[in-house]
Design an enzyme around this catalytic site. Structure first.
Site, PDB file in Angstrom:
ATOM      1  N   ASN D  26       0.863  -1.180   0.000  1.00  0.00           N
ATOM      2  CA  ASN D  26       0.000   0.000   0.000  1.00  0.00           C
ATOM      3  C   ASN D  26       0.903   1.235   0.000  1.00  0.00           C
ATOM      4  O   ASN D  26       1.771   1.375   0.871  1.00  0.00           O
ATOM      5  CB  ASN D  26      -0.905   0.002   1.237  1.00  0.00           C
ATOM      6  CG  ASN D  26      -1.898   1.154   1.193  1.00  0.00           C
ATOM      7  OD1 ASN D  26      -1.512   2.324   1.180  1.00  0.00           O
ATOM      8  ND2 ASN D  26      -3.184   0.822   1.166  1.00  0.00           N
ATOM      9  N   THR D  49      -5.297  -0.491  -2.556  1.00  0.00           N
ATOM     10  CA  THR D  49      -5.786   0.832  -2.161  1.00  0.00           C
ATOM     11  C   THR D  49      -6.924   0.607  -1.170  1.00  0.00           C
ATOM     12  O   THR D  49      -7.809  -0.218  -1.397  1.00  0.00           O
ATOM     13  CB  THR D  49      -6.182   1.713  -3.368  1.00  0.00           C
ATOM     14  OG1 THR D  49      -6.609   2.983  -2.868  1.00  0.00           O
ATOM     15  CG2 THR D  49      -7.267   1.108  -4.238  1.00  0.00           C
ATOM     16  N   GLU D  50      -6.851   1.316  -0.047  1.00  0.00           N
ATOM     17  CA  GLU D  50      -7.710   0.965   1.092  1.00  0.00           C
ATOM     18  C   GLU D  50      -9.178   1.254   0.838  1.00  0.00           C
ATOM     19  O   GLU D  50     -10.030   0.791   1.594  1.00  0.00           O
ATOM     20  CB  GLU D  50      -7.219   1.652   2.371  1.00  0.00           C
ATOM     21  CG  GLU D  50      -7.212   3.155   2.339  1.00  0.00           C
ATOM     22  CD  GLU D  50      -5.830   3.706   2.021  1.00  0.00           C
ATOM     23  OE1 GLU D  50      -5.123   3.103   1.182  1.00  0.00           O
ATOM     24  OE2 GLU D  50      -5.470   4.751   2.609  1.00  0.00           O
ATOM     25  N   ASN D  51      -9.484   1.986  -0.230  1.00  0.00           N
ATOM     26  CA  ASN D  51     -10.895   2.181  -0.567  1.00  0.00           C
ATOM     27  C   ASN D  51     -11.453   0.999  -1.369  1.00  0.00           C
ATOM     28  O   ASN D  51     -12.521   1.117  -1.962  1.00  0.00           O
ATOM     29  CB  ASN D  51     -11.121   3.512  -1.286  1.00  0.00           C
ATOM     30  CG  ASN D  51     -10.217   3.718  -2.474  1.00  0.00           C
ATOM     31  OD1 ASN D  51      -9.019   3.413  -2.412  1.00  0.00           O
ATOM     32  ND2 ASN D  51     -10.745   4.210  -3.575  1.00  0.00           N
ATOM     33  N   SER D  91     -11.531  -4.434   3.246  1.00  0.00           N
ATOM     34  CA  SER D  91     -10.262  -3.824   2.840  1.00  0.00           C
ATOM     35  C   SER D  91      -9.386  -3.526   4.047  1.00  0.00           C
ATOM     36  O   SER D  91      -8.178  -3.775   4.037  1.00  0.00           O
ATOM     37  CB  SER D  91     -10.530  -2.541   2.060  1.00  0.00           C
ATOM     38  OG  SER D  91      -9.319  -2.016   1.584  1.00  0.00           O
TER      39      SER D  91
END
Lengths: 216, 221, 221, 216
Positions: D26, D49-51, D91
């Site tokens: 990340n 990607t944390e979304n 996530s």
């Protein structure tokens, strides 16, 4: 009020008739499964099976049988249009998060406070096995119990205090038996219907509980 | 990057040492990684701790593993079945340790391990034998039991299709414990019916992303 | 069963009373239910508690709701942005209460509410200002903070397609908070691009089952 | 060892070169994002990607731009073959469950113990905003920090104790700066590379820390 005690099929029919239109319902293994036979298309009830499906259809037969499509009783079932699949944690989150309207379960005993015993006989040599019983007991908005009112030796299964190990506390809302239907309420256990020769008085004597009478 | 695709079941499971904790997917036969369990039996690892919904049926698979004395402890929700005689016998002889966990707590504890949660308050089991000795708490008027994550060294699961990156899709109710077990084990070994090309699985439909998968073995029915 | 399909945004959101807690999906513009927020503004409910990843951008949507003084409290992970001037002004004037939650705790707290979890030990935020006053615990040598579920009266989310039963699929990273918010609210209202027939969505691909959805409004771009 | 201090591009290049083959990574918002420019196809690195996406591709341009496909910095991005989507809780579960190999983050300060400060200046009138910073700090197996070694006023940003509010404790493994690369180890802070005119001694003086010398 009159006639014979309810048969198992009649009990299932009564439960089915009491399920509101559009409800999401989990039918426990055993007798509760038979409730599905009496749900009408107009009720638009969606069945949940805790092994990961909403919108479960009837039992599969012949070519319909798919080993990847089973219910919680490990019986092959079918899909209904609009069904969906999800994993076990999501399935039990759905249950324990209070999203199911009704769970219909069998029982060894129910207490006057709505405590449920249906997972363990308490026999010293019994191998404990719980499955999803404890999750169903605490998860659904309402828990309906279907059971014979008495044990083989004639003892009442609605009791002041459980003598079997509990599955969940204060979780049962209604009990369907061959002799009567009971609601568990804050005021106490209420008899709403009697069948065969049962009367509220005979039920009070059998259970030893100060049953409230709301039979019509 | 070394390929995640193993060409034999035995080579895939032969990394499992004695005394490992092994999660095995499946609910009934649906999602049960039969070939991987057979491979584990052939491989011979022993003193295992097994996490599964049940404790074996009949004389094959997990039941055979138990019969052979390879299982030290089993964590499951429902050991007692009409054909769980090998487990029953081992249990009554005091040869196997049993931890019975309500099915929803089992699934959530496995998820918690994969999600880095240290523990969680569950409503399930409060006031029952299965909560004895556990911390309890009343939160907003409701009673809960503190449950801990269940981690494993290995997860053996079954999926429908995989791509070489380890992305997985499942089939119907065979999905069950697979996705959460894949997240909770140090190494996840997957038996699949079909291996497809990278890009063949729609990114919207992937249930288990490849990050959770270490080895894939194709087993045709 | 009354249909879940609403024929107008305003009728869908007009059930939201003053003082409600309202979750609003989206991360940036992706997954933001713009039409539902506009409807909420038009509807006029006030003293709201809003749960969202951010605190509004520019002069529209959530930012406008804040500008109009309808928001009593906001629970979010990242209020401060280059164009969050309406929030900034309200906050500095003491007109809005702010609870900043690490983004992963926000998502997990929302999930916990939907899953019936009473609280959970999270590694995130331990030893920081955002854990001040919270219970902490060391579990297996790692430090955790006890986090509580976030429930809502309403969730306003955006999905790609719905069927009349409320089954939903999302599109790419617009999925974000939608699936967990749908589980955590008493009523979930969904803005979708397309409504399809029952049976048109593959049961394997449904991300939010209809059990979590109360109202659907089709909003074409 | 010699030459000029590293440019930002060179720092990104160094970070990229240190990411092992097959890693799940990340890249934080800001400078860390530029690391992706230097990852090679042979590294087979998968970006998270944390979304809600694994297998994120490069920034989108022109017709590729899709408002439903953005990264954590809210920039339009693209898909790579084999990518997958998931919801926010999944996530962050992926992140906090320790499944990502490396997170690359910017920082205001890092302490000798690996404590990270990168979310809040501590200014009394600052509006707090944390985003996913605290989750990234504790979740990845290794946290790499990329930052200038000093503030505009020349103070070292590697410090004995944080003076800014912490993002996470004992979470940073390595720090890339224009003057040197540092490893945080149980034995202390180790200098592994120096650039430009920096020496281990000059870094000791700047930071006031008893840096260990492992420059080749």
């Amino acid at each position: 009020m009159s006639g014979a005690p309810l048969s198992r099929a009649e009990m299932a029919q009564r439960v089915a008739a009491d399920i509101p239109v559009g409800a999401f319902v989990n039918l426990g293994i055993g007798i509760p499964t038979s409730v599905s036979n009496y749900l009408t298309a107009e009720q638009e009830v969606t069945l949940h099976t805790e092994n990961g499906m909403l919108g479960m259809g009837p039992e599969a037969h012949g070519d319909e049988v798919d080993p990847d499509l089973i219910n919680a009783g490990k019986i092959a079932v079918t899909e209904l249009p609009g069904c969906s699949y999800f994993h076990h944690a999501d399935s039990f989150a759905m249950m324990r998060g209070g999203h199911l309207d009704i769970a219909v379960l069998g029982a060894f005993q129910v207490s006057a406070a709505g405590d449920l015993a249906n997972w363990h006989t308490g026999a010293p040599d019994a191998i404990p096995a719980v499955g999803g019983a404890m999750d169903l007991a605490v998860g659904a908005k309402q828990v309906f119990v279907m059971m014979e009112l008495t044990t083989k030796s004639g003892a009442a299964k609605i009791v002041e205090q459980l003598t079997y190990p509990a599955t969940g506390l204060a979780c049962v809302s209604r009990i369907y038996t061959e002799q009567a239907i009971f609601d568990i309420t804050p005021a106490g256990v209420v008899v709403t219907d009697v069948f065969g020769e049962a009367t509220v008085d005979s039920l009070r004597e059998l259970t030893g509980l100060p049953l409230l009478d709301q039979t019509a | 990057m070394p390929s995640k695709i193993s060409d034999s079941v035995l080579s895939a499971v032969s990394v499992i040492p004695d005394r490992a904790t092994v999660m095995i997917g499946g609910f009934g036969l649906a999602g049960q990684p039969q070939a991987l369990i057979d491979g584990l039996i052939e491989h011979g690892a022993t003193d295992l701790t097994i996490v599964n919904n049940n404790a074996g049926n009949g004389d094959v698979g997990l039941a055979l593993l138990i019969k052979l004395g390879r299982v030290k402890k089993i964590i499951c929700s429902f050991p007692r079945q009409v054909d769980s005689h090998h487990f029953d016998e081992a249990y009554r002889a005091g040869k196997i340790e049993l931890e019975v966990v309500p099915q929803g707590n089992l699934a959530e504890r496995i998820r918690a391990a994969g999600a880095g949660i240290g523990g969680f308050f569950s409503p399930t089991g409060y006031g029952t034998l299965l909560a004895e000795g556990k911390e309890t708490r009343t939160i907003e008027g409701k009673n809960y039991v503190l449950e801990s994550p269940i981690h494993a060294d290995f997860a053996l699961i079954k999926a429908h299709k995989a791509d070489p990156l380890g992305n997985l899709i499942y089939r119907k109710t065979a999905r069950n414990f697979g996705p959460v077990m894949a997240t909770a084990a140090t190494q996840t070994i997957v038996q699949v019916s079909e291996i497809v090309e990278v890009g063949d699985l729609d990114p919207e439909h992937i249930i288990t992303p490849g990050i959770f998968v270490n080895k894939i073995v194709q087993v045709t029915a």
